[in-house]
Design a protein around this motif. Structure first.
Motif, short mmCIF file in Angstrom:
data_model
loop_
_atom_site.label_atom_id
_atom_site.label_comp_id
_atom_site.label_asym_id
_atom_site.label_seq_id
_atom_site.Cartn_x
_atom_site.Cartn_y
_atom_site.Cartn_z
N ARG A 1 39.37 42.80 2.61
CA ARG A 1 40.53 43.51 2.08
C ARG A 1 40.66 43.19 0.59
O ARG A 1 40.62 42.01 0.20
CB ARG A 1 41.80 43.09 2.81
N LEU A 2 40.83 44.22 -0.21
CA LEU A 2 40.96 44.03 -1.65
C LEU A 2 42.34 44.49 -2.13
O LEU A 2 42.82 45.54 -1.72
CB LEU A 2 39.87 44.81 -2.39
N ASP A 3 42.94 43.69 -2.97
CA ASP A 3 44.24 44.02 -3.57
C ASP A 3 44.14 43.66 -5.05
O ASP A 3 44.51 42.57 -5.47
CB ASP A 3 45.35 43.23 -2.88
N LEU A 4 43.59 44.59 -5.83
CA LEU A 4 43.25 44.31 -7.22
C LEU A 4 44.21 45.02 -8.18
O LEU A 4 44.29 46.25 -8.18
CB LEU A 4 41.81 44.75 -7.52
N ALA A 5 44.89 44.24 -9.00
CA ALA A 5 45.77 44.83 -10.01
C ALA A 5 44.97 45.34 -11.20
O ALA A 5 45.49 46.10 -12.02
CB ALA A 5 46.79 43.79 -10.48
N SER A 6 43.71 44.93 -11.30
CA SER A 6 42.83 45.39 -12.37
C SER A 6 41.41 45.44 -11.83
O SER A 6 41.03 44.65 -10.96
CB SER A 6 42.90 44.45 -13.58
N GLU A 7 40.62 46.37 -12.33
CA GLU A 7 39.23 46.49 -11.92
C GLU A 7 38.31 45.61 -12.78
O GLU A 7 37.13 45.46 -12.47
CB GLU A 7 38.76 47.95 -12.01
N HIS A 8 38.85 45.06 -13.85
CA HIS A 8 38.03 44.26 -14.76
C HIS A 8 38.77 42.99 -15.17
O HIS A 8 40.01 42.95 -15.17
CB HIS A 8 37.67 45.05 -16.02
N MET A 9 38.01 41.97 -15.50
CA MET A 9 38.55 40.78 -16.13
C MET A 9 37.51 40.23 -17.08
O MET A 9 36.31 40.37 -16.86
CB MET A 9 38.97 39.73 -15.10
N GLU A 10 37.98 39.66 -18.17
CA GLU A 10 37.07 39.09 -19.17
C GLU A 10 36.98 37.59 -18.94
O GLU A 10 37.92 36.85 -19.20
CB GLU A 10 37.58 39.42 -20.58
N TRP A 11 35.81 37.18 -18.43
CA TRP A 11 35.64 35.77 -18.09
C TRP A 11 34.15 35.45 -18.06
O TRP A 11 33.32 36.25 -18.45
CB TRP A 11 36.32 35.47 -16.74
N PHE A 12 33.82 34.26 -17.57
CA PHE A 12 32.43 33.80 -17.50
C PHE A 12 31.83 34.28 -16.18
O PHE A 12 32.23 33.80 -15.10
CB PHE A 12 32.37 32.27 -17.59
N PRO A 13 30.88 35.21 -16.18
CA PRO A 13 30.41 35.84 -14.94
C PRO A 13 29.75 34.87 -13.97
O PRO A 13 29.98 34.95 -12.76
CB PRO A 13 29.43 36.90 -15.43
N ALA A 14 28.92 33.96 -14.46
CA ALA A 14 28.24 33.02 -13.56
C ALA A 14 29.25 32.11 -12.88
O ALA A 14 29.19 31.87 -11.67
CB ALA A 14 27.19 32.21 -14.31
N ARG A 15 30.18 31.61 -13.64
CA ARG A 15 31.18 30.69 -13.07
C ARG A 15 32.10 31.43 -12.10
O ARG A 15 32.47 30.88 -11.05
CB ARG A 15 31.98 30.03 -14.20
N LEU A 16 32.48 32.67 -12.43
CA LEU A 16 33.32 33.44 -11.51
C LEU A 16 32.59 33.69 -10.20
O LEU A 16 33.18 33.62 -9.12
CB LEU A 16 33.73 34.76 -12.15
N ARG A 17 31.29 33.97 -10.27
CA ARG A 17 30.52 34.18 -9.05
C ARG A 17 30.51 32.91 -8.20
O ARG A 17 30.64 32.98 -6.97
CB ARG A 17 29.09 34.60 -9.39
N HIS A 18 30.35 31.75 -8.83
CA HIS A 18 30.36 30.50 -8.07
C HIS A 18 31.70 30.30 -7.35
O HIS A 18 31.75 29.86 -6.20
CB HIS A 18 30.10 29.31 -8.99
N ILE A 19 32.78 30.62 -8.04
CA ILE A 19 34.11 30.48 -7.44
C ILE A 19 34.24 31.39 -6.23
O ILE A 19 34.65 30.96 -5.14
CB ILE A 19 35.20 30.80 -8.49
N LEU A 20 33.87 32.66 -6.41
CA LEU A 20 33.97 33.62 -5.30
C LEU A 20 33.03 33.24 -4.16
O LEU A 20 33.40 33.32 -2.98
CB LEU A 20 33.66 35.03 -5.80
N ASP A 21 31.80 32.86 -4.48
CA ASP A 21 30.83 32.47 -3.47
C ASP A 21 31.40 31.40 -2.54
O ASP A 21 31.34 31.51 -1.32
CB ASP A 21 29.55 31.93 -4.12
N ASN A 22 31.94 30.35 -3.12
CA ASN A 22 32.39 29.21 -2.33
C ASN A 22 33.68 29.49 -1.57
O ASN A 22 33.83 29.09 -0.41
CB ASN A 22 32.55 27.99 -3.23
N LEU A 23 34.63 30.19 -2.20
CA LEU A 23 35.89 30.47 -1.51
C LEU A 23 35.71 31.48 -0.39
O LEU A 23 36.26 31.32 0.71
CB LEU A 23 36.94 30.96 -2.51
#
Length: 253
Positions: A125-147
């Motif tokens: 289920r997705l509840d996104l207030a924005s389709e984009h965010m400006e951040w570090f892509p590799a680190r964001l992927r690690h966060i999402l992967d683990n959670l």
């Protein structure tokens, strides 16, 4: 928080910065290793299945059924390989801030983690207030992967519908990323152990990558963010990650 590209994001000790950088790379190595192992097994299983179907079709009066299964097996393998593809030209530097399309990233990470933990019945289920965010892509992927991986591993098989929800909220200061599920929840003892940052004195590999949540907590905090968890046995788990805003030309140092 906004930072000038002419200044470092944060003034921290070199040892702490190096530890976070090593942990980041260790997670990436672990992710690629798991992908390689999974793809190797998927290719071997698919080829074996196709060989058996071809052998059966050689003696079958009607070859339509075996051929249909061959086609389905090939499609499943193609889907696995497709989930590994990244957008063309999407290879920013490890510490570079870029505009990230969050929906396709979350969906890709979710599908991949579903395969790794064999949880095809769990809904996203997705509840996104924005389709984009400006951040570090590799680190964001690690966060999402683990959670997301944690939510899938602790799913509750007794419930009629298992789900994982990823929500994104914006504020002038940053982003709030919430990963929730209706799983079995984390016992209090497990929760404290998973966030124990005992690896601060050693690389992530030496501590064991089973402590992925603790490594993610370190990476979030090193990025000037916070990671909190609300969980109870039988009540599911909700992780809340608050990440500061950065400009596209910001960098880590």
């Amino acid at each position: 928080m906004r930072h000038s590209s002419s200044e470092p994001i944060r003034s921290i000790s070199n040892a702490h910065l190096l530890l976070a950088y090593v942990a980041d790379l260790e997670l990436e190595v672990d992710r690629l290793r798991k992908q390689s192992q999974f793809v190797h097994q998927a290719v071997r299983s698919s080829l074996k299945r196709i060989q058996l179907l071809c052998k059966d079709s050689a003696t079958a009066a009607d070859t339509r059924a075996p051929l249909a299964e061959v086609e389905q097996t090939a499609k499943q393998l193609a889907a696995v390989l497709r989930d590994l593809q990244e957008p063309p030209g999407y290879h920013p530097a490890h510490d570079q801030v870029v505009a990230i399309a969050v929906r396709p990233l979350i969906e890709q990470v979710f599908r991949w983690q579903q395969r790794l933990v064999d949880a095809p019945g769990v809904a996203l289920r997705l509840d996104l207030a924005s389709e984009h965010m400006e951040w570090f892509p590799a680190r964001l992927r690690h966060i999402l992967d683990n959670l997301i991986s944690n939510s899938l591993k602790y799913r509750d098989a007794s419930k009629a519908e298992a789900w994982v929800q990823v929500a994104l909220r914006l504020s002038p200061q940053g982003y709030e990323l919430r990963v929730s599920d209706n799983g079995v929840g984390l016992p209090q003892g497990d929760r404290a152990e998973k966030f124990e940052l005992f690896y601060r004195a050693a690389p992530a590999r030496a501590a064991g990558l089973g402590v992925g949540l603790a490594v993610v907590k370190l990476l979030v905090e090193q990025s000037e963010g916070t990671l909190t968890v609300d969980s109870g046995e039988g009540q599911g788990t909700s992780f809340v990650v608050v990440l500061p805003r950065y400009d596209v030309d910001d960098y880590l140092t």
